[in-house]
Scaffold this motif. Structure first.
Motif, short mmCIF file in Angstrom:
data_model
loop_
_atom_site.label_atom_id
_atom_site.label_comp_id
_atom_site.label_asym_id
_atom_site.label_seq_id
_atom_site.Cartn_x
_atom_site.Cartn_y
_atom_site.Cartn_z
N ASP A 107 141.46 66.94 78.55
CA ASP A 107 141.97 66.65 77.36
C ASP A 107 141.47 65.17 76.86
O ASP A 107 142.34 64.18 77.19
N LEU A 108 140.37 64.92 76.35
CA LEU A 108 139.74 63.71 75.94
C LEU A 108 140.20 63.42 74.63
O LEU A 108 139.58 64.18 73.75
N THR A 109 140.84 62.26 74.18
CA THR A 109 141.03 61.84 72.94
C THR A 109 139.90 61.35 72.33
O THR A 109 138.84 60.73 72.91
N PRO A 110 139.84 61.58 71.11
CA PRO A 110 138.65 61.03 70.09
C PRO A 110 138.58 59.43 70.68
O PRO A 110 137.32 59.05 70.62
N ALA A 111 139.59 58.72 70.99
CA ALA A 111 139.39 57.19 70.91
C ALA A 111 138.84 57.08 72.46
O ALA A 111 138.02 56.20 72.36
N ALA A 112 139.03 57.94 73.21
CA ALA A 112 138.46 57.77 74.67
C ALA A 112 137.07 58.22 74.47
O ALA A 112 136.22 57.32 75.32
N ALA A 113 136.82 59.20 74.13
CA ALA A 113 135.12 59.65 73.72
C ALA A 113 134.47 58.55 73.13
O ALA A 113 133.43 58.22 73.17
N ALA A 114 135.10 57.87 72.30
CA ALA A 114 134.39 56.50 71.36
C ALA A 114 134.11 55.52 72.20
O ALA A 114 133.04 54.88 72.05
N LYS A 115 135.16 55.25 73.17
CA LYS A 115 134.77 54.17 73.97
C LYS A 115 133.84 54.38 74.92
O LYS A 115 133.03 53.61 75.17
N LEU A 116 133.65 55.59 75.33
CA LEU A 116 132.62 56.02 76.45
C LEU A 116 131.28 55.99 75.77
O LEU A 116 130.34 55.47 76.29
N VAL A 117 131.19 56.67 74.46
CA VAL A 117 129.83 56.38 73.83
C VAL A 117 129.55 55.03 73.15
O VAL A 117 128.29 54.70 73.47
N ALA A 118 130.64 54.17 72.81
CA ALA A 118 130.48 52.75 72.52
C ALA A 118 129.69 52.18 73.63
O ALA A 118 128.97 51.37 73.44
N ALA A 119 130.17 52.46 74.99
CA ALA A 119 129.65 51.80 76.23
C ALA A 119 128.26 52.21 76.23
O ALA A 119 127.32 51.48 76.40
N GLY A 120 128.02 53.60 76.31
CA GLY A 120 126.63 54.02 76.31
C GLY A 120 125.57 53.54 75.28
O GLY A 120 124.32 53.10 75.65
N VAL A 121 126.12 53.49 74.22
CA VAL A 121 124.99 52.80 73.08
C VAL A 121 124.88 51.29 73.49
O VAL A 121 123.77 50.78 73.21
N THR A 122 125.93 50.80 73.80
CA THR A 122 125.76 49.17 74.23
C THR A 122 124.81 49.17 75.44
O THR A 122 123.74 48.26 75.47
N ALA A 123 124.90 50.05 76.38
CA ALA A 123 123.95 49.95 77.70
C ALA A 123 122.55 50.41 77.29
O ALA A 123 121.68 49.54 77.74
N VAL A 124 122.32 51.20 76.20
CA VAL A 124 120.92 51.36 76.02
C VAL A 124 120.46 50.53 75.16
O VAL A 124 119.18 50.68 74.61
N SER A 125 121.22 49.82 74.05
CA SER A 125 120.65 49.02 72.99
C SER A 125 119.67 48.33 73.17
O SER A 125 118.60 48.17 72.56
N GLY A 126 119.76 47.50 74.35
CA GLY A 126 118.93 46.49 74.89
C GLY A 126 117.57 47.13 75.16
O GLY A 126 116.58 46.47 74.85
#
Length: 164
Positions: free
Chosen positions: A55-74
């Motif tokens: 049961d992953l909340t949209p907010a938790a999924a968004a945090k995970l994805v934001a971390a991923g986007v930040t990690a690969v953005s550089g």
């Protein structure tokens, strides 16, 4: 790299296929590329969580994805700089240069999506994993997203795109 568990195949394959498709217009509009990948990753992570019974909340999924986007953005920013630095060559040889640049961008999008999907599938499948573990996963995300690709990973991305 381990095989994709059958129950996670659909969300991961859909994510990889969508991310590689976004790469075509994304090459010319980097903001569109990152936004499209972010939406794709959110849908994929939510799909994997659902298949895992988490049961992953949209907010938790968004945090995970934001971390991923930040990690690969550089990493992606660097690859975009290299692509744009090669623009004189692309313009001089557009028949070969543009498709090559699109292929590199599509491969990177697919590779990062595959890694995120497989890692989420692995972590979410742990019996003791719960929503509070998402923060820990988000903090460690750069260690598995940004590394030199293996031949096996590149082959799998190609196979996913070809079969989707």
């Amino acid at each position: 790299m381990s095989a994709i568990e059958p129950k996670f195949r659909d969300p991961i394959y859909a994510g990889v296929a969508a991310a590689t498709g976004i790469a075509i217009p994304g090459l010319f509009a980097p903001a569109l590329d990152m936004a499209g990948v972010g939406v794709t990753w959110t849908a994929m992570v939510a799909g994997i969580a659902d298949k895992a019974g988490l049961d992953l909340t949209p907010a938790a999924a968004a945090k995970l994805v934001a971390a991923g986007v930040t990690a690969v953005s550089g990493y992606v920013f660097g690859s975009k700089l290299l692509t744009w630095a090669a623009t004189p060559l692309i313009l001089a040889f557009p028949v070969a240069g543009v498709p090559a640049a699109i292929a590199v961008n599509a491969t990177l999008n697919g590779l990062f999506t595959l890694r995120l999907g497989m890692t989420c599938a692995s972590k979410f499948s742990r019996p003791d994993f719960d929503a509070s573990d998402v923060l820990e996963l988000a903090l460690s995300i750069s260690t598995f997203l940004v590394k030199v690709p293996t031949r096996e990973e590149l082959t799998l991305v190609r196979e996913i795109v070809a079969t989707w």
